[in-house]
Motif scaffolding. Structure first.
Motif, short mmCIF file in Angstrom:
data_model
loop_
_atom_site.label_atom_id
_atom_site.label_comp_id
_atom_site.label_asym_id
_atom_site.label_seq_id
_atom_site.Cartn_x
_atom_site.Cartn_y
_atom_site.Cartn_z
N ASN A 1 39.99 70.59 24.90
CA ASN A 1 40.16 69.25 25.47
C ASN A 1 39.98 69.26 26.98
N LEU A 2 40.50 70.30 27.64
CA LEU A 2 40.34 70.42 29.09
C LEU A 2 38.88 70.63 29.47
N ILE A 3 38.17 71.42 28.66
CA ILE A 3 36.74 71.62 28.92
C ILE A 3 35.99 70.30 28.78
N ARG A 4 36.26 69.59 27.71
CA ARG A 4 35.53 68.35 27.42
C ARG A 4 35.83 67.26 28.44
N ASN A 5 37.07 67.17 28.89
CA ASN A 5 37.48 66.03 29.71
C ASN A 5 37.45 66.29 31.22
N GLU A 6 37.58 67.57 31.65
CA GLU A 6 37.72 67.81 33.08
C GLU A 6 36.95 69.00 33.63
N TYR A 7 36.87 70.09 32.90
CA TYR A 7 36.47 71.36 33.51
C TYR A 7 35.27 72.01 32.82
N ALA A 8 34.32 71.22 32.41
CA ALA A 8 33.18 71.78 31.67
C ALA A 8 32.39 72.80 32.46
N ASP A 9 32.45 72.70 33.79
CA ASP A 9 31.62 73.58 34.62
C ASP A 9 32.32 74.86 35.05
N ARG A 10 33.62 75.05 34.69
CA ARG A 10 34.28 76.28 35.14
C ARG A 10 35.38 76.80 34.22
N LEU A 11 35.55 76.18 33.08
CA LEU A 11 36.50 76.66 32.08
C LEU A 11 35.75 76.95 30.79
N PHE A 12 36.01 78.15 30.23
CA PHE A 12 35.28 78.59 29.04
C PHE A 12 36.26 79.22 28.06
N ILE A 13 35.88 79.22 26.80
CA ILE A 13 36.76 79.81 25.79
C ILE A 13 35.93 80.58 24.78
N LYS B 1 40.39 78.86 46.83
CA LYS B 1 39.20 79.59 46.38
C LYS B 1 38.83 79.12 44.97
N ASP B 2 37.54 79.05 44.72
CA ASP B 2 37.05 78.59 43.42
C ASP B 2 36.97 79.76 42.45
N PHE B 3 37.80 79.76 41.43
CA PHE B 3 37.75 80.72 40.34
C PHE B 3 37.30 80.01 39.07
N HIS B 4 36.57 80.72 38.22
CA HIS B 4 36.34 80.27 36.86
C HIS B 4 37.38 80.92 35.96
N ILE B 5 37.57 80.37 34.77
CA ILE B 5 38.52 80.92 33.80
C ILE B 5 37.83 81.07 32.45
N LEU B 6 38.06 82.23 31.85
CA LEU B 6 37.65 82.47 30.46
C LEU B 6 38.90 82.74 29.65
N VAL B 7 39.18 81.89 28.66
CA VAL B 7 40.30 82.10 27.75
C VAL B 7 39.76 82.82 26.51
N ILE B 8 40.44 83.90 26.12
CA ILE B 8 40.13 84.59 24.87
C ILE B 8 41.28 84.31 23.92
#
Length: 256
Positions: free
Chosen positions: A52-64, A31-38
């Motif tokens: 780094n993960l956002i920039r290199n791989e997961y810009a569309d589903r990882l947020f901080i 299942k496709d989940f997004h992640i928000l890191v606080i």
């Protein structure tokens, strides 16, 4: 942005040993989940790893979202809840970064809400006995009997009242007045569940196995435990005096 109806909120403080692995574990699920890191200003570089993960791989589903300093678990989740509501997610999850919560259980919590119609699902350590691995016995007993104490004072029919592995339907968080949630430590978990019940939402406990962290340092302290012990009495009093009530106006937003 890649679309998903679900976002997993992960609060962090000095989790460089775990954060990349937990993010990859969630994104490897079917299942496709997004992640928000606080992140609360981790001096160990946790936020840098996420960027780094956002920039290199997961810009569309990882947020901080980064905050300055340790402001408390409860305020981190409230910050994340408001962000998730503003971005139109239907299912909003709480999960620790340290693998004490198994990402493989996320679809089971999702199914309890999305498939079975519950408003809140809890990854429960105590609904079918004591499912805890590698915790010192003293901590197991403290956690177990803390939940029993909460049940006794509040009347909640929930075995794991302090659980931090939870799925909320959007409407639960929209109905709550999140600005009136008072507690910052583990009492926050109790307050959220109790408020949901008082407001009439349906809760299901999903049995999970809790595994003590292998890497990094626990954030538990006697002060956090003390807040929970005395805060429960306050919660009961607030219910009896009619102070736990829904927001006067519901605000909904759409994802840009």
């Amino acid at each position: 942005m890649r679309m998903s109806d679900s976002v997993v909120i992960i609060p962090t403080y000095n989790e460089k040993e775990n954060i990349e692995n937990i993010i990859r574990a969630v994104f490897n699920l079917e299942k496709d989940f997004h992640i928000l890191v606080i992140d609360d200003g981790s001096p160990d570089g946790t936020a840098t790893i996420v960027h780094n993960l956002i920039r290199n791989e997961y810009a569309d589903r990882l947020f901080i979202e980064e905050r300055k300093g340790k402001l408390g678990l409860g305020t981190a989740y409230i910050h994340g809840f408001k962000w998730a509501l503003a971005h139109s997610y239907e299912y909003i999850f709480e999960m620790d970064a340290d693998f004490s919560h198994n990402p493989q259980d996320l679809p089971r919590l999702y199914e309890a809400c999305a498939g079975e119609g519950f408003d809140v699902s809890i990854g429960s350590r105590y609904s079918t006995g004591v499912n805890v691995v590698n915790w010192p016995m003293g901590r197991v007993l403290m956690s177990y009997f803390a939940s029993k104490y909460v049940q006794f004072i509040t009347g909640m029919d929930i075995h794991d009242t302090t659980a931090g592995f939870v799925c909320y339907r959007r409407k639960v968080l929209e109905t709550m007045d999140l600005d009136r949630i008072k507690f910052k430590g583990y009492a926050f978990q109790i307050e959220m569940k109790y408020t949901a019940l008082v407001l009439g939402f349906k809760i299901k406990e999903v049995s999970v196995i809790f595994v003590n962290r292998q890497l990094g340092t626990s954030k538990m302290s006697s002060r956090i435990f003390g807040e929970a012990f005395f805060g429960v009495i306050n919660l009961r009093w607030r219910k009896l005096t009619g102070k736990i009530k829904p927001k006067s106006k519901l605000k909904t937003s759409t994802r840009p």
